[in-house]
Design a protein around this motif. Structure first.
Motif, PDB file in Angstrom:
ATOM      1  N   ALA A   1       0.815  -1.218   0.000  1.00 57.55           N
ATOM      2  CA  ALA A   1       0.000   0.000   0.000  1.00 57.55           C
ATOM      3  C   ALA A   1       0.846   1.263   0.000  1.00 57.55           C
ATOM      4  N   HIS A   2       2.066   1.164   0.508  1.00 56.09           N
ATOM      5  CA  HIS A   2       2.947   2.332   0.615  1.00 56.09           C
ATOM      6  C   HIS A   2       4.204   2.157  -0.243  1.00 56.09           C
ATOM      7  N   ARG A   3       4.061   1.456  -1.359  1.00 58.50           N
ATOM      8  CA  ARG A   3       5.233   1.101  -2.159  1.00 58.50           C
ATOM      9  C   ARG A   3       5.950   2.325  -2.721  1.00 58.50           C
ATOM     10  N   LEU A   4       5.245   3.445  -2.918  1.00 60.65           N
ATOM     11  CA  LEU A   4       5.905   4.637  -3.432  1.00 60.65           C
ATOM     12  C   LEU A   4       6.764   5.316  -2.374  1.00 60.65           C
ATOM     13  N   GLU A   5       6.432   5.108  -1.113  1.00 58.68           N
ATOM     14  CA  GLU A   5       7.154   5.763  -0.024  1.00 58.68           C
ATOM     15  C   GLU A   5       8.313   4.921   0.498  1.00 58.68           C
ATOM     16  N   LEU A   6       8.177   3.597   0.452  1.00 56.51           N
ATOM     17  CA  LEU A   6       9.119   2.707   1.127  1.00 56.51           C
ATOM     18  C   LEU A   6      10.212   2.220   0.190  1.00 56.51           C
ATOM     19  N   ASP A   7      11.393   2.058   0.760  1.00 56.69           N
ATOM     20  CA  ASP A   7      12.520   1.504   0.026  1.00 56.69           C
ATOM     21  C   ASP A   7      12.177   0.066  -0.387  1.00 56.69           C
ATOM     22  N   PRO A   8      12.582  -0.369  -1.571  1.00 62.77           N
ATOM     23  CA  PRO A   8      12.301  -1.755  -1.970  1.00 62.77           C
ATOM     24  C   PRO A   8      13.074  -2.796  -1.169  1.00 62.77           C
ATOM     25  N   ILE A   9      14.152  -2.378  -0.493  1.00 63.68           N
ATOM     26  CA  ILE A   9      14.943  -3.321   0.304  1.00 63.68           C
ATOM     27  C   ILE A   9      14.383  -3.360   1.721  1.00 63.68           C
ATOM     28  N   PRO A  10      13.892  -4.522   2.196  1.00 59.94           N
ATOM     29  CA  PRO A  10      13.210  -4.589   3.490  1.00 59.94           C
ATOM     30  C   PRO A  10      13.984  -3.991   4.657  1.00 59.94           C
ATOM     31  N   GLU A  11      15.290  -4.278   4.783  1.00 58.44           N
ATOM     32  CA  GLU A  11      16.019  -3.783   5.954  1.00 58.44           C
ATOM     33  C   GLU A  11      16.213  -2.266   5.920  1.00 58.44           C
ATOM     34  N   ARG A  12      15.898  -1.623   4.782  1.00 58.14           N
ATOM     35  CA  ARG A  12      16.022  -0.177   4.653  1.00 58.14           C
ATOM     36  C   ARG A  12      14.681   0.542   4.793  1.00 58.14           C
ATOM     37  N   GLN A  13      13.602  -0.194   4.928  1.00 57.86           N
ATOM     38  CA  GLN A  13      12.286   0.444   4.970  1.00 57.86           C
ATOM     39  C   GLN A  13      12.050   1.144   6.302  1.00 57.86           C
ATOM     40  N   LEU A  14      11.532   2.362   6.242  1.00 57.90           N
ATOM     41  CA  LEU A  14      11.255   3.169   7.429  1.00 57.90           C
ATOM     42  C   LEU A  14       9.751   3.261   7.636  1.00 57.90           C
ATOM     43  N   PHE A  15       9.297   2.855   8.805  1.00 60.87           N
ATOM     44  CA  PHE A  15       7.864   2.783   9.074  1.00 60.87           C
ATOM     45  C   PHE A  15       7.372   3.864  10.034  1.00 60.87           C
ATOM     46  N   GLY A  16       8.242   4.823  10.389  1.00 51.65           N
ATOM     47  CA  GLY A  16       7.850   5.827  11.369  1.00 51.65           C
ATOM     48  C   GLY A  16       6.628   6.621  10.955  1.00 51.65           C
ATOM     49  N   GLY A  17       6.609   7.117   9.716  1.00 49.09           N
ATOM     50  CA  GLY A  17       5.469   7.908   9.253  1.00 49.09           C
ATOM     51  C   GLY A  17       4.198   7.088   9.145  1.00 49.09           C
ATOM     52  N   ILE A  18       4.325   5.830   8.724  1.00 50.70           N
ATOM     53  CA  ILE A  18       3.161   4.954   8.620  1.00 50.70           C
ATOM     54  C   ILE A  18       2.579   4.678   9.995  1.00 50.70           C
ATOM     55  N   LEU A  19       3.424   4.394  10.975  1.00 52.55           N
ATOM     56  CA  LEU A  19       2.939   4.150  12.335  1.00 52.55           C
ATOM     57  C   LEU A  19       2.312   5.396  12.939  1.00 52.55           C
ATOM     58  N   GLN A  20       2.865   6.553  12.619  1.00 52.68           N
ATOM     59  CA  GLN A  20       2.343   7.794  13.167  1.00 52.68           C
ATOM     60  C   GLN A  20       0.897   8.042  12.721  1.00 52.68           C
ATOM     61  N   ALA A  21       0.569   7.604  11.505  1.00 49.06           N
ATOM     62  CA  ALA A  21      -0.781   7.804  10.974  1.00 49.06           C
ATOM     63  C   ALA A  21      -1.715   6.634  11.293  1.00 49.06           C
ATOM     64  N   ALA A  22      -1.166   5.563  11.904  1.00 44.89           N
ATOM     65  CA  ALA A  22      -1.962   4.363  12.163  1.00 44.89           C
ATOM     66  C   ALA A  22      -2.686   4.437  13.507  1.00 44.89           C
ATOM     67  N   GLN A  23      -3.622   3.516  13.679  1.00 40.42           N
ATOM     68  CA  GLN A  23      -4.392   3.431  14.933  1.00 40.42           C
ATOM     69  C   GLN A  23      -3.941   2.266  15.813  1.00 40.42           C
ATOM     70  N   THR A  24      -3.623   1.133  15.201  1.00 38.23           N
ATOM     71  CA  THR A  24      -3.284  -0.061  15.977  1.00 38.23           C
ATOM     72  C   THR A  24      -2.137  -0.833  15.345  1.00 38.23           C
ATOM     73  N   VAL A  25      -1.480  -1.658  16.170  1.00 43.94           N
ATOM     74  CA  VAL A  25      -0.551  -2.672  15.682  1.00 43.94           C
ATOM     75  C   VAL A  25      -0.933  -3.998  16.310  1.00 43.94           C
ATOM     76  N   THR A  26      -0.646  -5.081  15.594  1.00 45.39           N
ATOM     77  CA  THR A  26      -0.908  -6.425  16.109  1.00 45.39           C
ATOM     78  C   THR A  26       0.414  -7.076  16.449  1.00 45.39           C
ATOM     79  N   LEU A  27       0.537  -7.572  17.685  1.00 47.48           N
ATOM     80  CA  LEU A  27       1.765  -8.230  18.114  1.00 47.48           C
ATOM     81  C   LEU A  27       1.728  -9.703  17.724  1.00 47.48           C
ATOM     82  N   ASN A  28       2.877 -10.358  17.790  1.00 44.66           N
ATOM     83  CA  ASN A  28       2.938 -11.740  17.316  1.00 44.66           C
ATOM     84  C   ASN A  28       2.159 -12.710  18.201  1.00 44.66           C
ATOM     85  N   ASP A  29       1.753 -12.277  19.397  1.00 46.11           N
ATOM     86  CA  ASP A  29       0.906 -13.138  20.237  1.00 46.11           C
ATOM     87  C   ASP A  29      -0.580 -12.888  19.991  1.00 46.11           C
ATOM     88  N   GLY A  30      -0.899 -12.064  18.989  1.00 53.99           N
ATOM     89  CA  GLY A  30      -2.287 -11.771  18.655  1.00 53.99           C
ATOM     90  C   GLY A  30      -2.854 -10.531  19.335  1.00 53.99           C
TER      91      GLY A  30
END
Length: 413
Positions: A116-145
């Motif tokens: 969904a954010h392919r224009l903003e994010l680096d194509p290399i996973p270890e270089r992708q920055l999620f700060g702006g995406i998280l700032q605009a988000a409401q929730t995150v799901t942890l690996n325990d559900g």
């Protein structure tokens, strides 16, 4: 100024005055439509909308802010590994722990978020920055559900770190997290320069370096080179161009004229000559940035005998002047860069600001011409000599530093 008019002004800057306007004119940038702009409820929502729009240009020398809206973050940092985000740092968010795994944002898996954010994010996973995406988000799901509602905290100023310590009997370690704090950096050199040049092996850690002024890393070049060499030998293999437009002349002039009285004679002369150059060429658009009277430097690097071998540790969070430093390190005959590619926020520089009431658009007006040779580093970074892929184990184990020590302790081939 209403939101529609303000966006039209921002759009005009990015299409005409921004240094990368011609390079990115055919990028598939999504522009907010009239209906969307008319439905923006308030300044904060407009701020987030424009920040997402500008994020598509993938240039962190472009930023948009409002001087009445405090900058907020979610209170933690993450990094992607495979299809999961891992918490790498915690500031104010006490509900998380280092290493916590996040599998979804607002109910979308991490791969779906990336799509969904392919224009903003680096194509290399270890270089992708999620700060702006998280700032605009409401929730995150942890690996325990568990689904965690995100909270927002005022951004806290992070003091620079300038430290030296001895790792081994013959090995020193320097850490510098910016090249901006002139006073603190000069004090660091005064206190630790004898130790920096006393041992045969040295590690310089700029994995996190928020940039600043290239002049503040010049002393380190003396430790990285042998004998006396022209400073130009350490500089990038590119020339600068400037987007000379009426708006850029006005913004440069309004930004720097109030500072002239605080500058020394050389700084005052340089700014005055650049201002006159921009005024004379303001109808020329992109031209070579050859300012009369601003001569090419003849400064020398005075190399030191010790250290004999140096490792520079680099990573995604080292940019701008940090990029410049790692570029210089790669030219040093006794230096090896280890880690991951730098940020890559260098090709477009010399930032000016377009004021829009309480909103402000900062954007660069100069361009490195190595872009034309396909050698630009924006969005790519400066590649290390030895790449160590990032893994979640690095959150709690400094595997980069362990590798650097082992490398320096192994006889050079």
């Amino acid at each position: 100024m209403d939101y529609v008019t303000m966006f039209q002004e921002i759009q005009a800057v990015m299409r005409k005055d921004y240094a990368g306007a011609q390079d990115k004119k055919d990028w598939p940038i999504h522009h907010p439509d009239l209906a969307t702009l008319k439905q923006v409820p308030d300044d904060r929502a407009f701020l987030h909308l424009i920040q997402q729009y500008l994020g598509q240009y993938r240039d962190d020398h472009v930023f948009f802010f409002n001087d009445q809206i405090p900058h907020q973050k979610v209170g933690f940092s993450v990094r992607r590994y495979q299809d999961t985000l891992y918490v790498t740092a915690i500031n104010q968010e006490s509900r998380l722990k280092l290493g916590t795994a996040i599998t979804a944002i607002d109910g979308l898996t991490i791969p779906a978020v990336v799509k969904a954010h392919r224009l903003e994010l680096d194509p290399i996973p270890e270089r992708q920055l999620f700060g702006g995406i998280l700032q605009a988000a409401q929730t995150v799901t942890l690996n325990d559900g568990q689904i965690l509602s995100l909270r927002h905290f005022p951004t806290q100023a992070t003091p620079g770190i300038f430290t030296y310590r001895q790792l081994q009997s013959d090995m020193g370690y320097v850490k510098m997290t910016n090249f901006a704090d002139y006073t603190a950096i000069q004090q660091f050199y005064q206190q630790y320069w004898p130790q920096i040049t006393a041992l045969p092996k040295l590690v310089i850690d700029v994995r996190v370096n928020n940039g600043g002024d290239d002049d503040n890393f010049r002393p380190l070049l003396n430790a990285m080179y042998v004998g006396t060499v022209d400073k130009s030998k350490s500089e990038p293999d590119t020339n600068m161009q400037v987007n000379a437009t009426p708006r850029n002349y006005r913004n440069w002039q309004s930004q720097f004229t109030p500072l002239l009285s605080k500058m020394d004679d050389s700084g005052r002369q340089m700014v005055t000559r650049i201002t006159a150059f921009l005024k004379a060429h303001q109808a020329d658009d992109l031209i070579s940035f050859d300012v009369p009277g601003v001569e090419e430097t003849t400064e020398k690097i005075h190399g030191t005998d010790l250290p004999k071998r140096i490792v520079v540790l680099s990573d995604r969070y080292c940019g701008s002047s940090g990029d410049s430093f790692v570029l210089a390190a790669k030219k040093s005959p006794k230096t090896t860069v280890i880690g991951r590619a730098t940020y890559g926020v260098w090709d477009y520089a010399n930032v000016v600001t377009q004021d829009l009431g309480h909103f402000h658009l900062a954007y660069p007006i100069t361009r490195a011409d190595w872009i034309d040779r396909g050698a630009g580093i924006d969005g790519v970074g400066v590649e290390p000599d030895i790449h160590l892929p990032w893994t979640p184990k690095m959150i709690t184990e400094d595997q980069d530093l362990a590798y650097a020590e082992h490398f320096l302790n192994t006889p050079a081939q």
